[in-house]
Design a protein around this motif. Sequence first.
Motif, PDB file in Angstrom:
ATOM      1  N   GLY A 165       4.615  10.643   7.154  1.00  0.00           N
ATOM      2  CA  GLY A 165       3.141   9.860   7.803  1.00  0.00           C
ATOM      3  C   GLY A 165       2.022   9.723   6.337  1.00  0.00           C
ATOM      4  O   GLY A 165       1.804   8.800   6.240  1.00  0.00           O
ATOM      5  N   GLY A 166       1.599  10.690   5.790  1.00  0.00           N
ATOM      6  CA  GLY A 166       1.224  10.844   4.783  1.00  0.00           C
ATOM      7  C   GLY A 166       1.694  10.089   3.851  1.00  0.00           C
ATOM      8  O   GLY A 166       0.891   9.509   2.955  1.00  0.00           O
ATOM      9  N   VAL A 167       2.738  10.121   3.564  1.00  0.00           N
ATOM     10  CA  VAL A 167       3.729   8.697   2.150  1.00  0.00           C
ATOM     11  C   VAL A 167       3.861   7.501   2.503  1.00  0.00           C
ATOM     12  O   VAL A 167       3.218   6.712   2.015  1.00  0.00           O
ATOM     13  CB  VAL A 167       5.015   9.498   2.446  1.00  0.00           C
ATOM     14  CG1 VAL A 167       5.764   8.577   1.340  1.00  0.00           C
ATOM     15  CG2 VAL A 167       5.252  10.859   1.709  1.00  0.00           C
ATOM     16  N   GLU A 168       3.465   7.087   4.059  1.00  0.00           N
ATOM     17  CA  GLU A 168       3.230   5.746   4.181  1.00  0.00           C
ATOM     18  C   GLU A 168       2.085   5.525   3.725  1.00  0.00           C
ATOM     19  O   GLU A 168       1.494   3.993   3.009  1.00  0.00           O
ATOM     20  CB  GLU A 168       3.637   5.574   5.213  1.00  0.00           C
ATOM     21  CG  GLU A 168       4.927   5.509   6.280  1.00  0.00           C
ATOM     22  CD  GLU A 168       5.783   5.549   7.518  1.00  0.00           C
ATOM     23  OE1 GLU A 168       4.734   5.115   8.177  1.00  0.00           O
ATOM     24  OE2 GLU A 168       6.521   5.772   7.658  1.00  0.00           O
ATOM     25  N   THR A 169       0.701   5.999   4.211  1.00  0.00           N
ATOM     26  CA  THR A 169      -0.898   5.898   3.520  1.00  0.00           C
ATOM     27  C   THR A 169      -0.639   5.992   2.363  1.00  0.00           C
ATOM     28  O   THR A 169      -1.861   5.114   1.553  1.00  0.00           O
ATOM     29  CB  THR A 169      -1.254   6.993   4.357  1.00  0.00           C
ATOM     30  OG1 THR A 169      -1.345   7.165   5.428  1.00  0.00           O
ATOM     31  CG2 THR A 169      -2.925   6.767   4.069  1.00  0.00           C
ATOM     32  N   LEU A 170      -0.172   7.063   1.693  1.00  0.00           N
ATOM     33  CA  LEU A 170       0.182   6.959   0.496  1.00  0.00           C
ATOM     34  C   LEU A 170       0.769   5.459  -0.301  1.00  0.00           C
ATOM     35  O   LEU A 170       0.235   4.845  -1.330  1.00  0.00           O
ATOM     36  CB  LEU A 170       1.350   8.768  -0.557  1.00  0.00           C
ATOM     37  CG  LEU A 170       1.603   8.115  -1.847  1.00  0.00           C
ATOM     38  CD1 LEU A 170      -0.105   8.715  -2.877  1.00  0.00           C
ATOM     39  CD2 LEU A 170       1.795   9.480  -2.077  1.00  0.00           C
ATOM     40  N   THR A 171       1.352   5.803   0.241  1.00  0.00           N
ATOM     41  CA  THR A 171       2.312   3.796  -0.074  1.00  0.00           C
ATOM     42  C   THR A 171       1.237   3.194  -0.201  1.00  0.00           C
ATOM     43  O   THR A 171       0.792   2.405  -1.201  1.00  0.00           O
ATOM     44  CB  THR A 171       3.249   3.817   0.685  1.00  0.00           C
ATOM     45  OG1 THR A 171       4.236   4.520   0.332  1.00  0.00           O
ATOM     46  CG2 THR A 171       4.232   2.107  -0.148  1.00  0.00           C
ATOM     47  N   ARG A 172       0.626   2.499   0.700  1.00  0.00           N
ATOM     48  CA  ARG A 172      -0.953   2.023   0.764  1.00  0.00           C
ATOM     49  C   ARG A 172      -1.249   1.419  -0.921  1.00  0.00           C
ATOM     50  O   ARG A 172      -2.294   1.207  -1.675  1.00  0.00           O
ATOM     51  CB  ARG A 172      -0.911   1.338   1.563  1.00  0.00           C
ATOM     52  CG  ARG A 172       0.078   1.634   3.266  1.00  0.00           C
ATOM     53  CD  ARG A 172      -1.337   1.365   4.557  1.00  0.00           C
ATOM     54  NE  ARG A 172      -1.564   1.781   4.804  1.00  0.00           N
ATOM     55  CZ  ARG A 172      -0.675   2.540   5.903  1.00  0.00           C
ATOM     56  NH1 ARG A 172       0.665   2.484   5.674  1.00  0.00           N
ATOM     57  NH2 ARG A 172      -1.064   3.888   6.613  1.00  0.00           N
ATOM     58  N   TYR A 173      -1.774   3.132  -0.630  1.00  0.00           N
ATOM     59  CA  TYR A 173      -3.357   3.091  -1.951  1.00  0.00           C
ATOM     60  C   TYR A 173      -2.615   3.454  -3.041  1.00  0.00           C
ATOM     61  O   TYR A 173      -2.927   2.718  -3.548  1.00  0.00           O
ATOM     62  CB  TYR A 173      -4.003   4.706  -1.668  1.00  0.00           C
ATOM     63  CG  TYR A 173      -4.729   5.155  -0.372  1.00  0.00           C
ATOM     64  CD1 TYR A 173      -5.716   5.031  -1.209  1.00  0.00           C
ATOM     65  CD2 TYR A 173      -4.567   4.877   0.538  1.00  0.00           C
ATOM     66  CE1 TYR A 173      -7.520   4.409   0.171  1.00  0.00           C
ATOM     67  CE2 TYR A 173      -5.815   5.295   1.869  1.00  0.00           C
ATOM     68  CZ  TYR A 173      -6.964   4.775   1.607  1.00  0.00           C
ATOM     69  OH  TYR A 173      -7.974   4.929   3.141  1.00  0.00           O
ATOM     70  N   GLN A 174      -0.913   3.275  -3.456  1.00  0.00           N
ATOM     71  CA  GLN A 174      -1.186   3.196  -4.481  1.00  0.00           C
ATOM     72  C   GLN A 174      -0.427   1.818  -4.653  1.00  0.00           C
ATOM     73  O   GLN A 174      -0.848   1.342  -6.120  1.00  0.00           O
ATOM     74  CB  GLN A 174       0.188   4.682  -4.504  1.00  0.00           C
ATOM     75  CG  GLN A 174       0.500   5.602  -4.544  1.00  0.00           C
ATOM     76  CD  GLN A 174       1.861   5.945  -4.845  1.00  0.00           C
ATOM     77  OE1 GLN A 174       3.286   6.340  -4.206  1.00  0.00           O
ATOM     78  NE2 GLN A 174       2.097   7.500  -5.074  1.00  0.00           N
ATOM     79  N   ALA A 175      -0.472   0.549  -3.891  1.00  0.00           N
ATOM     80  CA  ALA A 175       0.460   0.187  -3.886  1.00  0.00           C
ATOM     81  C   ALA A 175      -1.128  -1.241  -4.637  1.00  0.00           C
ATOM     82  O   ALA A 175      -1.807  -1.493  -5.350  1.00  0.00           O
ATOM     83  CB  ALA A 175       0.807  -0.947  -2.648  1.00  0.00           C
ATOM     84  N   LYS A 176      -2.639  -0.724  -3.788  1.00  0.00           N
ATOM     85  CA  LYS A 176      -3.225  -0.976  -4.172  1.00  0.00           C
ATOM     86  C   LYS A 176      -4.785  -0.825  -5.402  1.00  0.00           C
ATOM     87  O   LYS A 176      -5.065  -1.276  -6.151  1.00  0.00           O
ATOM     88  CB  LYS A 176      -4.546  -1.004  -3.399  1.00  0.00           C
ATOM     89  CG  LYS A 176      -6.281  -1.441  -3.409  1.00  0.00           C
ATOM     90  CD  LYS A 176      -6.850  -1.177  -1.863  1.00  0.00           C
ATOM     91  CE  LYS A 176      -8.200  -1.545  -1.931  1.00  0.00           C
ATOM     92  NZ  LYS A 176      -8.322  -2.983  -1.533  1.00  0.00           N
TER      93      LYS A 176
END
Length: 255
Positions: A165-176
């Motif tokens: 679940g943390g990885v999915e949040t990380l993805t959005r922050y990395q994308a931004k």
Amino acid sequence: MTTISNKIALVTGGSRGLGKDMALQLAKKGFNVVITYHSKQTEAENVVTEIKASGHKAYALQLDVAKSNSFDGFVANFKSILKSEFQAETFDALVNNAGVGVHADMSNTSEEQFDSMVNIHLKAPFFLTQKLFPLINKGGSIVNVASGLTRFSFTGYDAYAVMKGGVETLTRYQAKFLGDKGIRVNTLAPGAIETDFGGGAVRDNQDLNTMIAGMTALGRVGLPDDIGSVVAFLCSDDAKWVNAQRIEVSGGMLI
């Protein structure tokens, strides 16, 4: 088949299972591929040999993603291999795939197990990406591997699923963060797949396999080659406008 000339992908945990198929499918898309392995060097070299036989360049590097203090040394080795083996100083796609599971419910998960999951599944994609993104070309791609277990719950995968679940949040922050550098970041969330992951339970336990197949709209559990081609797509220019997304590849499990 889309051909991509001289592009390079790095796949962590590419010696076996899903990572192996990701590496092979990336080569089919035209990528040259670097894979990492933890301890299975022979298996990793077999993957390299298979990719080379298809006409693409490949190399295997050792990496323990649980040890973030080793990342600087790994990046230095990776830079050296890019130059010597690929005549390049940058690369195009990073797949944060390496990982292991812990099968324990909330009452039986030790702090040591929990910390191990943090190191492997959260710290690694955070800090390895931090050290590698300056080498990723504009227009490049990062794929973080999560799990269908972030959407549906099976007791016994508690700590593992929390990290994913943390990885999915990380993805959005990395994308931004990486958007102005022209780098896309997406999450690939596999469902239940027949591999040796978790002791090979989905592959080897026929009762479990049948139960999961009955929960899945397409009527079977997944196979490694259901996953690799989607990763290859996300890394390619075919997915150039796909960003900050969670792509679940589960055959319609528990819908």
